[in-house]
Structures are given as C-alpha cells and as structure tokens.
Scaffold this motif. Structure first.
Motif, PDB file in Angstrom:
ATOM      1  N   VAL A  24       0.838  -1.198   0.000  1.00 14.60           N
ATOM      2  CA  VAL A  24       0.000   0.000   0.000  1.00 14.60           C
ATOM      3  C   VAL A  24       0.871   1.246   0.000  1.00 14.60           C
ATOM      4  CG1 VAL A  24      -1.610   1.326   1.397  1.00 14.60           C
ATOM      5  CG2 VAL A  24      -1.976  -1.079   1.056  1.00 14.60           C
ATOM      6  N   LEU A  25       1.990   1.204   0.707  1.00 15.81           N
ATOM      7  CA  LEU A  25       2.805   2.404   0.825  1.00 15.81           C
ATOM      8  C   LEU A  25       3.632   2.664  -0.423  1.00 15.81           C
ATOM      9  CD1 LEU A  25       4.006   1.967   4.483  1.00 15.81           C
ATOM     10  CD2 LEU A  25       2.335   3.562   3.619  1.00 15.81           C
ATOM     11  N   VAL A  26       4.053   1.609  -1.120  1.00 11.01           N
ATOM     12  CA  VAL A  26       5.019   1.795  -2.196  1.00 11.01           C
ATOM     13  C   VAL A  26       4.360   1.985  -3.555  1.00 11.01           C
ATOM     14  CG1 VAL A  26       6.801   0.598  -3.485  1.00 11.01           C
ATOM     15  CG2 VAL A  26       6.882   0.647  -1.030  1.00 11.01           C
ATOM     16  N   ARG A  27       3.333   1.179  -3.863  1.00 15.22           N
ATOM     17  CA  ARG A  27       2.774   1.221  -5.196  1.00 15.22           C
ATOM     18  C   ARG A  27       1.960   2.488  -5.416  1.00 15.22           C
ATOM     19  NH1 ARG A  27       3.406  -3.536  -8.348  1.00 15.22           N
ATOM     20  NH2 ARG A  27       2.361  -2.281  -9.906  1.00 15.22           N
ATOM     21  N   ARG A  28       1.954   2.970  -6.707  1.00 14.88           N
ATOM     22  CA  ARG A  28       1.220   4.201  -6.990  1.00 14.88           C
ATOM     23  C   ARG A  28      -0.013   3.964  -7.840  1.00 14.88           C
ATOM     24  NH1 ARG A  28       4.534   7.495 -10.120  1.00 14.88           N
ATOM     25  NH2 ARG A  28       5.388   5.506 -10.783  1.00 14.88           N
ATOM     26  N   ASN A  29      -0.177   2.781  -8.391  1.00 12.45           N
ATOM     27  CA  ASN A  29      -1.381   2.466  -9.133  1.00 12.45           C
ATOM     28  C   ASN A  29      -2.506   2.198  -8.142  1.00 12.45           C
ATOM     29  OD1 ASN A  29      -3.363   1.360 -10.746  1.00 12.45           O
ATOM     30  ND2 ASN A  29      -1.915   0.295 -12.045  1.00 12.45           N
ATOM     31  N   ALA A  30      -3.629   2.923  -8.293  1.00 14.07           N
ATOM     32  CA  ALA A  30      -4.685   2.861  -7.272  1.00 14.07           C
ATOM     33  C   ALA A  30      -5.271   1.465  -7.135  1.00 14.07           C
ATOM     34  CB  ALA A  30      -5.781   3.872  -7.603  1.00 14.07           C
ATOM     35  N   ILE A  31      -5.354   0.723  -8.259  1.00 19.56           N
ATOM     36  CA  ILE A  31      -5.978  -0.598  -8.180  1.00 19.56           C
ATOM     37  C   ILE A  31      -5.035  -1.574  -7.487  1.00 19.56           C
ATOM     38  CG2 ILE A  31      -7.065  -2.425  -9.505  1.00 19.56           C
ATOM     39  CD1 ILE A  31      -7.868  -0.442 -11.508  1.00 19.56           C
ATOM     40  N   VAL A  32      -3.722  -1.426  -7.689  1.00 20.70           N
ATOM     41  CA  VAL A  32      -2.788  -2.301  -6.993  1.00 20.70           C
ATOM     42  C   VAL A  32      -2.797  -1.988  -5.505  1.00 20.70           C
ATOM     43  CG1 VAL A  32      -0.397  -3.020  -6.824  1.00 20.70           C
ATOM     44  CG2 VAL A  32      -1.392  -2.593  -9.036  1.00 20.70           C
ATOM     45  N   VAL A  33      -2.955  -0.714  -5.135  1.00 19.54           N
ATOM     46  CA  VAL A  33      -3.093  -0.351  -3.716  1.00 19.54           C
ATOM     47  C   VAL A  33      -4.323  -1.039  -3.132  1.00 19.54           C
ATOM     48  CG1 VAL A  33      -3.632   1.569  -2.184  1.00 19.54           C
ATOM     49  CG2 VAL A  33      -1.853   1.806  -3.886  1.00 19.54           C
ATOM     50  N   PHE A  34      -5.434  -1.042  -3.886  1.00 19.50           N
ATOM     51  CA  PHE A  34      -6.643  -1.722  -3.415  1.00 19.50           C
ATOM     52  C   PHE A  34      -6.393  -3.204  -3.220  1.00 19.50           C
ATOM     53  CE2 PHE A  34     -10.934  -2.603  -2.809  1.00 19.50           C
ATOM     54  CZ  PHE A  34     -11.236  -3.736  -3.534  1.00 19.50           C
ATOM     55  N   MET A  35      -5.648  -3.816  -4.153  1.00 18.32           N
ATOM     56  CA  MET A  35      -5.388  -5.248  -4.027  1.00 18.32           C
ATOM     57  C   MET A  35      -4.512  -5.547  -2.823  1.00 18.32           C
ATOM     58  SD  MET A  35      -5.088  -6.872  -7.777  1.00 18.32           S
ATOM     59  CE  MET A  35      -3.934  -5.779  -8.526  1.00 18.32           C
ATOM     60  N   CYS A  36      -3.606  -4.658  -2.477  1.00 18.84           N
ATOM     61  CA  CYS A  36      -2.786  -4.873  -1.279  1.00 18.84           C
ATOM     62  C   CYS A  36      -3.638  -4.752  -0.020  1.00 18.84           C
ATOM     63  CB  CYS A  36      -1.634  -3.877  -1.251  1.00 18.84           C
ATOM     64  SG  CYS A  36      -0.432  -4.172  -2.539  1.00 18.84           S
ATOM     65  N   GLY A  84       4.619 -11.192  -5.066  1.00 17.38           N
ATOM     66  CA  GLY A  84       4.307 -10.940  -6.465  1.00 17.38           C
ATOM     67  C   GLY A  84       3.278  -9.843  -6.644  1.00 17.38           C
ATOM     68  N   VAL A  85       2.302  -9.759  -5.750  1.00 14.79           N
ATOM     69  CA  VAL A  85       1.304  -8.692  -5.846  1.00 14.79           C
ATOM     70  C   VAL A  85       1.989  -7.334  -5.736  1.00 14.79           C
ATOM     71  CG1 VAL A  85      -0.679  -7.642  -4.719  1.00 14.79           C
ATOM     72  CG2 VAL A  85      -0.556 -10.091  -4.948  1.00 14.79           C
ATOM     73  N   ASN A 101      -7.456   0.231 -19.743  1.00 18.42           N
ATOM     74  CA  ASN A 101      -6.179  -0.352 -20.151  1.00 18.42           C
ATOM     75  C   ASN A 101      -5.137   0.755 -20.208  1.00 18.42           C
ATOM     76  OD1 ASN A 101      -8.000   0.424 -22.031  1.00 18.42           O
ATOM     77  ND2 ASN A 101      -7.113  -0.710 -23.689  1.00 18.42           N
ATOM     78  N   PHE A 102      -4.173   0.605 -19.327  1.00 16.85           N
ATOM     79  CA  PHE A 102      -3.144   1.629 -19.196  1.00 16.85           C
ATOM     80  C   PHE A 102      -1.783   0.970 -19.282  1.00 16.85           C
ATOM     81  CE2 PHE A 102      -5.421   0.773 -15.236  1.00 16.85           C
ATOM     82  CZ  PHE A 102      -4.588  -0.161 -14.711  1.00 16.85           C
ATOM     83  N   LYS A 103      -0.781   1.792 -19.291  1.00 13.03           N
ATOM     84  CA  LYS A 103       0.574   1.267 -19.424  1.00 13.03           C
ATOM     85  C   LYS A 103       1.044   0.695 -18.093  1.00 13.03           C
ATOM     86  CE  LYS A 103       2.128   5.168 -21.111  1.00 13.03           C
ATOM     87  NZ  LYS A 103       0.923   5.830 -21.651  1.00 13.03           N
ATOM     88  N   GLN A 104       2.057  -0.095 -18.154  1.00 21.06           N
ATOM     89  CA  GLN A 104       2.600  -0.694 -16.939  1.00 21.06           C
ATOM     90  C   GLN A 104       3.248   0.373 -16.083  1.00 21.06           C
ATOM     91  OE1 GLN A 104       5.132  -3.891 -17.786  1.00 21.06           O
ATOM     92  NE2 GLN A 104       3.643  -4.997 -19.017  1.00 21.06           N
ATOM     93  N   GLU A 105       3.146   0.157 -14.787  1.00 17.96           N
ATOM     94  CA  GLU A 105       3.692   1.152 -13.868  1.00 17.96           C
ATOM     95  C   GLU A 105       5.207   1.075 -13.879  1.00 17.96           C
ATOM     96  OE1 GLU A 105       1.866   0.894 -10.104  1.00 17.96           O
ATOM     97  OE2 GLU A 105       3.486   1.885  -9.077  1.00 17.96           O
ATOM     98  N   ASN A 106       5.836   2.191 -13.807  1.00 22.64           N
ATOM     99  CA  ASN A 106       7.291   2.235 -13.797  1.00 22.64           C
ATOM    100  C   ASN A 106       7.782   2.120 -12.367  1.00 22.64           C
ATOM    101  OD1 ASN A 106       9.918   2.580 -14.428  1.00 22.64           O
ATOM    102  ND2 ASN A 106       9.790   4.786 -14.789  1.00 22.64           N
ATOM    103  N   ARG A 143       5.012  -5.624 -12.211  1.00 23.69           N
ATOM    104  CA  ARG A 143       4.747  -4.317 -12.794  1.00 23.69           C
ATOM    105  C   ARG A 143       3.369  -4.223 -13.424  1.00 23.69           C
ATOM    106  NH1 ARG A 143       9.102  -3.781 -16.862  1.00 23.69           N
ATOM    107  NH2 ARG A 143       9.176  -6.002 -16.535  1.00 23.69           N
ATOM    108  N   ASN A 144       2.956  -5.289 -14.096  1.00 25.09           N
ATOM    109  CA  ASN A 144       1.660  -5.277 -14.769  1.00 25.09           C
ATOM    110  C   ASN A 144       0.556  -5.545 -13.743  1.00 25.09           C
ATOM    111  OD1 ASN A 144      -0.466  -5.500 -16.497  1.00 25.09           O
ATOM    112  ND2 ASN A 144       0.555  -6.902 -17.899  1.00 25.09           N
ATOM    113  N   PRO A 145      -0.447  -4.660 -13.616  1.00 24.03           N
ATOM    114  CA  PRO A 145      -1.483  -4.874 -12.588  1.00 24.03           C
ATOM    115  C   PRO A 145      -2.290  -6.137 -12.812  1.00 24.03           C
ATOM    116  CG  PRO A 145      -1.566  -2.645 -13.431  1.00 24.03           C
ATOM    117  CD  PRO A 145      -0.633  -3.380 -14.309  1.00 24.03           C
ATOM    118  N   LEU A 146      -2.395  -6.606 -14.066  1.00 25.55           N
ATOM    119  CA  LEU A 146      -3.111  -7.856 -14.303  1.00 25.55           C
ATOM    120  C   LEU A 146      -2.355  -9.024 -13.682  1.00 25.55           C
ATOM    121  CD1 LEU A 146      -4.318  -7.400 -17.957  1.00 25.55           C
ATOM    122  CD2 LEU A 146      -5.725  -7.644 -15.939  1.00 25.55           C
ATOM    123  N   HIS A 147      -1.022  -9.001 -13.796  1.00 27.89           N
ATOM    124  CA  HIS A 147      -0.243 -10.056 -13.152  1.00 27.89           C
ATOM    125  C   HIS A 147      -0.401  -9.988 -11.646  1.00 27.89           C
ATOM    126  CE1 HIS A 147       2.579 -10.019 -16.895  1.00 27.89           C
ATOM    127  NE2 HIS A 147       1.390 -10.494 -17.152  1.00 27.89           N
TER     128      HIS A 147
END
Lengths: 100, 176
Positions: free
Chosen positions: A22-34, B18-19, B75-80, B23-27
C-alpha cells in the motif's frame, strides 16, 4: 504438528507485505489489491484462533470481514472509475485537484 | 499436514510478494487470486469448511473478478517501478523487516497455552467444525444484530457505488 504460532506468523508476514505494498505502489488498483491482501491475512489469523480456542466466534468474525470487504470493493472500484474518468489516469499522484 | 502447511505458506508468501512487485497490474491480480486460493486451503485445514467455500466464491470469484473487470476497462501502461527511488525501497524493506522482527517473537510466545489445544479437541471429538449448520446457528442467535447491520451496510454500499459510478451525475456537473 502445526501450532497456532505457525498460522499467526504467516498472517503477520502476509499482512506486512500488504502494508508495504500500500505504501510503495502508486497504481490505485494495486493499492486496493494490497488492502485485500491485508484483509485476507487477518482472516487467516481469526480462523486459526477460532480453531485453537475451540469455538466458532472467530469464523463469524471472518464472515463479517468478508461482507465488509465485498462492500468496500464495490464502492472503492466505483471511486477509481470515477477518478479515471476525470483525470484519465489511475496513478494516485494524478488526483491533485479537488474540483475540476 | 505440516509439509502441506509449509508448501501453502511458501506459495502464499511468494504470491503476496508478487502482488507488490509485479509491474503489470493484471499479473498482480492473478497473483492475488493465487494467494486467496492458498487462504482457502488454510481455511479447510482449520476445519472451517463453510468459510473455505465462501472464500473461493466471494473473494476469488466475485471481488477479484470485479477488480479484473475494472482493470480491463482501464487499459493503461505498466507502472514504472523504477520511478520509486532506491532510498524509498530500502526504507520499505527495512521497515518491513523491523516490523516482523518485533512481531514474530511476540506471536511465537503468545497464546502459549493454546498451541496444542486444537489437536486435543480434535482427538477428544469435541472440535466445533465450521459447518453451515454450526455457523448458521451462531449467526442467527448470538450475532443476529450484526447480521442485520451487515445487510444495511451492503445496501448502503450498493447505493453508494451506483451514485459514485453513474455517468449522468458527471454530465450534470459538466453542464453547470
């Protein structure tokens, strides 16, 4: 013989990984998944304690945590969609203005 | 059983890492589904049969499918990941290690009297299995108020999700 400490330590490790995510990732959906990862870790901990205590109240608590997680998923993803519509990005850094 | 626990624990830990690191949110989403299947296996090992099935149906089957829908819609680009600077990564790993360094000894010693109790109850035949009847009986007698409040919560979430996600409100503010 699996002891209670095995389940609790596994739950702590998964919770820590989720919290750091949650603290590191900046993509909002990945934050939700964490956040969901953290909730799952707490569910494991509650169920393990219910088993080792000998009654089912921990499992009832897990049931309600799942209910709250489902409600939170619906509302949180709706907010992310609305945010994407107004800023064309799901980066948490992009939501910098309170009104357009 | 202990070997099964260690295998599931290893898979869950790798999936959780892995979560965070993919880098890819789908992965990331697929990795999270793997972690949730591991949680369902742990529930089954803890005799929580109803919760194991509900975990697969609700969490892995509904919530993650919803997340995958939203990911496919945008659909967006992979996060850097390299955009997060190295001191931040180092601070992250350090704080995670610090937290676990304090948590693990405490959890190892806590509930010391309970560590054997589960298998004792199982051997004595008095273990409460997490079947539908047992959970339902508890849910509708002791926790019936919480149950009703949870239903109101779900309805509020439903109304909220529709209001926030609806496009017509968006257009109304645009006209103004």
């Amino acid at each position: 013989m699996i002891g209670l400490q095995h389940y609790l330590i596994l739950s702590a490790v998964i919770f820590t990984i989720g919290a750091l995510g949650v603290l590191v990732r900046r993509n909002a959906i990945v934050v939700f998944m964490c956040i969901e990862l953290m909730l799952n870790a707490v569910n494991v901990s509650l169920t393990a304690l219910a088993y080792y205590r000998g009654h089912l109240d921990g499992q009832i608590a897990v049931f309600f945590v799942m209910v709250v997680a489902a409600a939170e998923a619906a509302v949180g993803l709706a907010i992310i969609l609305a945010l994407f519509r107004s800023t064309e990005s799901v980066e948490t850094d992009a939501a910098t203005e309170l009104r357009r | 059983m202990l070997i099964l626990f260690y295998i599931v624990a290893l898979i869950m830990t790798l999936a959780a890492i892995g979560v965070v690191l993919l880098r890819n949110p789908l992965h990331s989403a697929l990795s999270l589904i793997l972690c949730m299947i591991g949680v369902a296996i742990l529930f089954a090992m803890l005799q929580a049969h109803f919760l194991a099935v509900v975990q697969l149906i609700v969490y892995a089957g509904a919530i993650m499918v919803l997340v995958l829908f939203v990911l496919m819609l945008l659909n967006f680009k992979q996060e850097n990941l390299k955009a997060v600077s190295l001191p931040v990564w180092m601070l992250t790993f350090f704080s995670g290690g610090l937290l676990l360094y304090f948590l693990i000894p405490i959890l190892n010693k806590s509930f010391a009297g309970l560590a054997q109790k589960g298998s004792d109850l199982e051997a004595a035949g008095t273990l409460k299995e997490g079947t539908v009847e047992a959970l339902g009986e508890l849910l509708f007698t002791k926790y019936v108020f919480t149950f009703e409040v949870a239903s109101i919560l779900i309805m509020a979430a439903l109304v909220g999700a529709v209001m926030v996600g609806s496009r017509s409100i968006h257009r109304r503010t645009e006209i103004e």
